[in-house]
Scaffold this motif. Structure first.
Motif, mmCIF file in Angstrom:
data_model
loop_
_atom_site.group_PDB
_atom_site.id
_atom_site.type_symbol
_atom_site.label_atom_id
_atom_site.label_comp_id
_atom_site.label_asym_id
_atom_site.label_seq_id
_atom_site.Cartn_x
_atom_site.Cartn_y
_atom_site.Cartn_z
ATOM 1 N N LEU A 91 -0.723 3.317 19.267
ATOM 2 C CA LEU A 91 -0.113 3.638 17.985
ATOM 3 C C LEU A 91 0.520 5.019 18.082
ATOM 4 C CD1 LEU A 91 -3.046 2.555 15.644
ATOM 5 C CD2 LEU A 91 -0.947 1.269 16.079
ATOM 6 N N GLN A 92 1.569 5.238 17.294
ATOM 7 C CA GLN A 92 2.187 6.554 17.209
ATOM 8 C C GLN A 92 2.358 6.922 15.739
ATOM 9 O OE1 GLN A 92 5.598 7.524 19.639
ATOM 10 N NE2 GLN A 92 5.175 5.817 21.012
ATOM 11 N N HIS A 93 1.580 7.878 15.305
ATOM 12 C CA HIS A 93 1.626 8.375 13.929
ATOM 13 C C HIS A 93 1.405 7.259 12.898
ATOM 14 C CE1 HIS A 93 2.974 12.112 15.635
ATOM 15 N NE2 HIS A 93 3.998 11.507 16.200
ATOM 16 N N PRO A 94 0.261 6.554 12.956
ATOM 17 C CA PRO A 94 -0.008 5.555 11.923
ATOM 18 C C PRO A 94 -0.148 6.226 10.561
ATOM 19 C CG PRO A 94 -1.964 5.951 13.253
ATOM 20 C CD PRO A 94 -0.837 6.686 13.914
ATOM 21 N N HIS A 95 0.481 5.642 9.552
ATOM 22 C CA HIS A 95 0.499 6.245 8.219
ATOM 23 C C HIS A 95 -0.311 5.485 7.186
ATOM 24 C CE1 HIS A 95 3.218 9.751 7.662
ATOM 25 N NE2 HIS A 95 3.564 9.429 8.885
ATOM 26 N N ASP A 96 -0.472 4.165 7.354
ATOM 27 C CA ASP A 96 -1.135 3.369 6.321
ATOM 28 C C ASP A 96 -1.728 2.139 6.985
ATOM 29 O OD1 ASP A 96 -2.001 2.676 3.777
ATOM 30 O OD2 ASP A 96 -0.016 2.130 3.015
ATOM 31 N N ILE A 97 -2.642 1.481 6.252
ATOM 32 C CA ILE A 97 -3.325 0.313 6.794
ATOM 33 C C ILE A 97 -3.617 -0.649 5.655
ATOM 34 C CG2 ILE A 97 -5.627 1.333 6.546
ATOM 35 C CD1 ILE A 97 -6.309 0.033 9.265
ATOM 36 N N ALA A 98 -3.573 -1.942 5.953
ATOM 37 C CA ALA A 98 -3.919 -2.970 4.970
ATOM 38 C C ALA A 98 -4.770 -4.018 5.667
ATOM 39 C CB ALA A 98 -2.655 -3.604 4.391
ATOM 40 N N VAL A 99 -5.575 -4.725 4.888
ATOM 41 C CA VAL A 99 -6.412 -5.814 5.392
ATOM 42 C C VAL A 99 -5.874 -7.110 4.819
ATOM 43 C CG1 VAL A 99 -8.743 -6.764 5.514
ATOM 44 C CG2 VAL A 99 -8.410 -4.283 5.509
ATOM 45 N N ASN A 100 -5.564 -8.080 5.697
ATOM 46 C CA ASN A 100 -5.025 -9.343 5.202
ATOM 47 C C ASN A 100 -6.142 -10.294 4.782
ATOM 48 O OD1 ASN A 100 -5.982 -10.637 7.551
ATOM 49 N ND2 ASN A 100 -4.009 -10.498 8.584
ATOM 50 N N SER A 101 -5.776 -11.483 4.302
ATOM 51 C CA SER A 101 -6.755 -12.421 3.745
ATOM 52 C C SER A 101 -7.709 -12.977 4.794
ATOM 53 C CB SER A 101 -6.026 -13.567 3.035
ATOM 54 O OG SER A 101 -5.172 -14.237 3.943
ATOM 55 N N LEU A 102 -7.379 -12.836 6.077
ATOM 56 C CA LEU A 102 -8.251 -13.291 7.162
ATOM 57 C C LEU A 102 -9.126 -12.177 7.713
ATOM 58 C CD1 LEU A 102 -5.669 -15.506 9.096
ATOM 59 C CD2 LEU A 102 -7.401 -16.249 7.443
ATOM 60 N N GLY A 103 -9.017 -10.985 7.120
ATOM 61 C CA GLY A 103 -9.804 -9.849 7.580
ATOM 62 C C GLY A 103 -9.152 -9.070 8.698
ATOM 63 N N GLY A 104 -7.920 -9.431 9.059
ATOM 64 C CA GLY A 104 -7.191 -8.693 10.080
ATOM 65 C C GLY A 104 -6.547 -7.448 9.516
ATOM 66 N N VAL B 291 2.141 0.098 3.859
ATOM 67 C CA VAL B 291 1.989 -1.345 4.030
ATOM 68 C C VAL B 291 0.929 -1.837 3.071
ATOM 69 C CG1 VAL B 291 0.258 -1.127 5.884
ATOM 70 C CG2 VAL B 291 1.665 -3.195 5.730
ATOM 71 N N CYS B 292 1.126 -3.049 2.551
ATOM 72 C CA CYS B 292 0.090 -3.718 1.764
ATOM 73 C C CYS B 292 0.280 -5.218 1.927
ATOM 74 C CB CYS B 292 0.114 -3.294 0.298
ATOM 75 S SG CYS B 292 1.475 -3.959 -0.664
ATOM 76 N N THR B 293 -0.740 -5.972 1.557
ATOM 77 C CA THR B 293 -0.679 -7.423 1.628
ATOM 78 C C THR B 293 -1.148 -8.016 0.310
ATOM 79 O OG1 THR B 293 -2.933 -7.615 2.494
ATOM 80 C CG2 THR B 293 -1.167 -7.423 4.110
ATOM 81 N N ASP C 293 -1.546 -14.341 -0.790
ATOM 82 C CA ASP C 293 -0.737 -15.422 -0.214
ATOM 83 C C ASP C 293 -0.270 -15.107 1.207
ATOM 84 O OD1 ASP C 293 1.176 -13.492 -0.698
ATOM 85 O OD2 ASP C 293 2.560 -14.807 -1.767
ATOM 86 N N GLY C 294 -0.679 -13.954 1.745
ATOM 87 C CA GLY C 294 -0.339 -13.587 3.112
ATOM 88 C C GLY C 294 0.914 -12.748 3.251
ATOM 89 N N ALA C 295 1.634 -12.524 2.152
ATOM 90 C CA ALA C 295 2.849 -11.713 2.222
ATOM 91 C C ALA C 295 2.507 -10.279 2.623
ATOM 92 C CB ALA C 295 3.574 -11.721 0.886
ATOM 93 N N ILE C 296 3.420 -9.665 3.356
ATOM 94 C CA ILE C 296 3.285 -8.280 3.803
ATOM 95 C C ILE C 296 4.401 -7.479 3.151
ATOM 96 C CG2 ILE C 296 3.284 -6.726 5.794
ATOM 97 C CD1 ILE C 296 2.641 -9.286 7.499
ATOM 98 N N TYR C 297 4.051 -6.329 2.582
ATOM 99 C CA TYR C 297 5.039 -5.463 1.930
ATOM 100 C C TYR C 297 5.052 -4.116 2.633
ATOM 101 C CZ TYR C 297 4.764 -8.956 -1.722
ATOM 102 O OH TYR C 297 4.796 -10.152 -2.412
ATOM 103 N N THR C 298 6.256 -3.643 2.903
ATOM 104 C CA THR C 298 6.424 -2.323 3.491
ATOM 105 C C THR C 298 7.717 -1.736 2.956
ATOM 106 O OG1 THR C 298 6.343 -1.067 5.565
ATOM 107 C CG2 THR C 298 7.623 -3.116 5.581
ATOM 108 N N ALA C 299 8.036 -0.509 3.353
ATOM 109 C CA ALA C 299 9.223 0.142 2.801
ATOM 110 C C ALA C 299 9.796 1.140 3.788
ATOM 111 C CB ALA C 299 8.876 0.861 1.496
ATOM 112 N N ASP C 300 11.098 1.317 3.699
ATOM 113 C CA ASP C 300 11.811 2.349 4.447
ATOM 114 C C ASP C 300 11.749 3.632 3.621
ATOM 115 O OD1 ASP C 300 13.760 4.095 5.520
ATOM 116 O OD2 ASP C 300 15.010 2.440 6.202
ATOM 117 N N PHE C 301 11.040 4.619 4.140
ATOM 118 C CA PHE C 301 10.782 5.876 3.442
ATOM 119 C C PHE C 301 12.070 6.564 2.995
ATOM 120 C CE2 PHE C 301 10.184 10.522 3.844
ATOM 121 C CZ PHE C 301 9.069 10.735 3.061
#
Length: 199
Positions: free
Chosen positions: A8-21, A61-63, A66-74
């Motif tokens: 990883l390089q400079h991780p900024h955020d983390i989310a947990v999906n519906s499968l625990g990943g 990032v967030c989830t 329904d499994g959708a992943i949301y992110t954004a261009d800063f």
């Protein structure tokens, strides 16, 4: 394994999906990294390629269930909704619609509402998926409904919301209709105790 050891390089955020990943906003690699629940690397979503912007800044990032992943261009203030396999579902250009927004620090989605932490004349924008403004609030400062670079919104099990108010060194508590309830992290620790009791 090699997968577990990917860099990883400079991780900024983390989310947990519906499968625990895990899904990590890997800012330095301009990507989202997906790991399974035991930590094996599953997939890299190349946001530089997907966005067409080789300098894309991925910091949130967030989830959703329904499994959708949301992110954004800063910098460009674009929200991406991705399918679980990383293909685009829809894209929302906030800067085109709201030119007063300077940067998009964080995005959270709950019940078909986008909660965006931005830098501009206001700091919290609540939007529909088609970009319609539902509510905006928060001026610069350290009082009620004031922030200094809010970075993330999360929803608690109680139904309350927490806003990470980065440069005020605090978390701000709102109820489910966005009425200020207090804050903690600097002086008002009682708000945390009340939240943990579900009050």
């Amino acid at each position: 394994s090699a997968a577990r050891g990917m860099c990883l390089q400079h991780p900024h955020d983390i989310a947990v999906n519906s499968l625990g990943g895990l899904i990590i906003a890997d800012s330095g690699n301009r990507a989202l990294q997906q790991f399974n629940r035991v930590g094996d690397h599953q997939k890299t979503i190349d946001m530089a390629k997907l966005s067409g912007n080789p300098a894309v800044q991925i910091r949130s990032v967030c989830t959703t269930p329904d499994g959708a992943i949301y992110t954004a261009d800063f910098d460009r203030c674009i929200v991406y909704c991705l399918n679980p396999n990383g293909t685009p579902r829809w894209i929302l250009d906030l800067k085109n619609r709201y030119p007063e927004i300077n940067v998009l620090r964080g995005v959270t989605v709950h019940e078909n509402r986008i909660m965006a932490c931005v830098r501009g004349p206001y700091f919290i924008y609540i939007l529909s998926f088609d970009g319609r403004l539902i509510k905006k609030f928060g001026t610069r400062g350290n009082g009620t409904d004031q922030f200094r670079n809010p970075a993330k919104v999360i929803r608690m099990h109680s139904g309350n919301y927490l806003v990470v108010d980065k440069e005020n060194d605090r978390l701000v508590v709102y109820d489910d209709v966005w009425t200020y309830r207090g804050h903690f992290g600097d002086r008002l620790q009682s708000s945390l105790a009340a939240e943990s009791r579900g009050e």
